[in-house]
Design a protein around this motif. Sequence first.
Motif, short mmCIF file in Angstrom:
data_model
loop_
_atom_site.label_atom_id
_atom_site.label_comp_id
_atom_site.label_asym_id
_atom_site.label_seq_id
_atom_site.Cartn_x
_atom_site.Cartn_y
_atom_site.Cartn_z
N LEU A 171 0.85 -1.20 0.00
CA LEU A 171 0.00 0.00 0.00
C LEU A 171 0.88 1.25 0.00
N GLY A 172 1.70 1.38 1.03
CA GLY A 172 2.58 2.55 1.10
C GLY A 172 1.86 3.76 1.66
N TRP A 173 2.62 4.65 2.30
CA TRP A 173 1.97 5.75 3.00
C TRP A 173 1.40 6.79 2.04
N ILE A 174 1.96 6.90 0.84
CA ILE A 174 1.43 7.87 -0.12
C ILE A 174 0.02 7.45 -0.55
N GLN A 175 -0.16 6.14 -0.85
CA GLN A 175 -1.48 5.60 -1.19
C GLN A 175 -2.46 5.79 -0.04
N SER A 176 -1.95 5.57 1.17
CA SER A 176 -2.80 5.66 2.35
C SER A 176 -3.30 7.09 2.55
N VAL A 177 -2.37 8.05 2.48
CA VAL A 177 -2.75 9.46 2.65
C VAL A 177 -3.65 9.90 1.49
N ALA A 178 -3.27 9.50 0.27
CA ALA A 178 -4.07 9.88 -0.90
C ALA A 178 -5.47 9.27 -0.82
N GLY A 179 -5.56 8.01 -0.37
CA GLY A 179 -6.86 7.35 -0.23
C GLY A 179 -7.75 8.10 0.75
N ALA A 180 -7.16 8.49 1.88
CA ALA A 180 -7.93 9.24 2.88
C ALA A 180 -8.39 10.57 2.32
N ALA A 181 -7.47 11.26 1.61
CA ALA A 181 -7.79 12.58 1.07
C ALA A 181 -8.86 12.49 -0.02
N VAL A 182 -8.73 11.50 -0.91
CA VAL A 182 -9.71 11.33 -1.99
C VAL A 182 -11.07 10.95 -1.40
N GLY A 183 -11.06 10.02 -0.44
CA GLY A 183 -12.31 9.62 0.20
C GLY A 183 -13.01 10.79 0.85
N PHE A 184 -12.25 11.57 1.60
CA PHE A 184 -12.83 12.73 2.27
C PHE A 184 -13.31 13.75 1.24
N GLY A 185 -12.44 14.06 0.28
CA GLY A 185 -12.73 15.09 -0.72
C GLY A 185 -13.95 14.76 -1.57
N LEU A 186 -14.02 13.53 -2.05
CA LEU A 186 -15.14 13.13 -2.91
C LEU A 186 -16.48 13.27 -2.20
#
Length: 263
Positions: free
Chosen positions: A151-166
């Motif tokens: 997964l990696g932390w970039i995916q994790s942070v991006a996933g959280a940001a995209v989920g929240f943003g969407l």
Amino acid sequence: MMGDLPLAFSNAVTAVLGLIFGSFANVVIARLPEGKSVVRPGSHCPNCKKSIAWYDNIPLLSYLALGAKCRGCGKKISLRYPVVEAMMALLFLAAKVRFGWDLLFFIRDIPFLFILVVITFIDLDHRIIPDELSIGGLVLGLATTWAVPDLGWIQSVAGAAVGFGLFYGLAWSYQKYKGRMGLGGGDIKLLAMLGAFLGVQGVFTTILISSIAGTLIGILWAVATRQKNLMTSAIPFGPFLVIGGLYYYFFGDSLWLPFMTQT
Ligand SMILES: [Zn+2]
């Protein structure tokens, strides 16, 4: 170490662990929304308030032994309790079979599954998702990413940001044009948490699966309750996000893979 134990034994331990966590989940589901301590006092009958002895508080078994009735007052014990316990045990077992039994299972998978089950039933009961669970889960998801190289932390942070943003964007536009809330703030934070655990693709798969599941159940619900307008029969969306998130968690990107590997 633990991996060397006979399979049947480690599976049995996992199932028992699931039952114990399921039993604790019942306490959290009942008390967290009311702001009560999940530690004290000990378990007691919600009807007669009599405290429950340890031998009447064994997951699944006590429910059966007591014939689904409180020993003190004879009041029926909700089927919810054994259902949550069994559900937790099955999820723990499925995760162990799917991903194996290592440190990660205990610090990441177990809390993840526990939080999702608790969120499901609190949302069904109260139409809320407590921040302790969604934000707490988000932090845990981000904090344990170091142990998941895939997964990696970039995916994790991006996933959280995209989920929240969407979902934030969706909730904002829905309110702007319809004048009322469609998605709750709890749903937005839950999707951010799922994004932290599952990454960006996990967020999109979660939205897809939860929308399909939500629509199907919504139609069935509208038919069963003879609602004219599908949208007014407000069903909490959190449980569907959990279904979508668990789908991606267990099956990963196998849904997309056939289309994406044709290079
Ligand atoms: Zn009682």
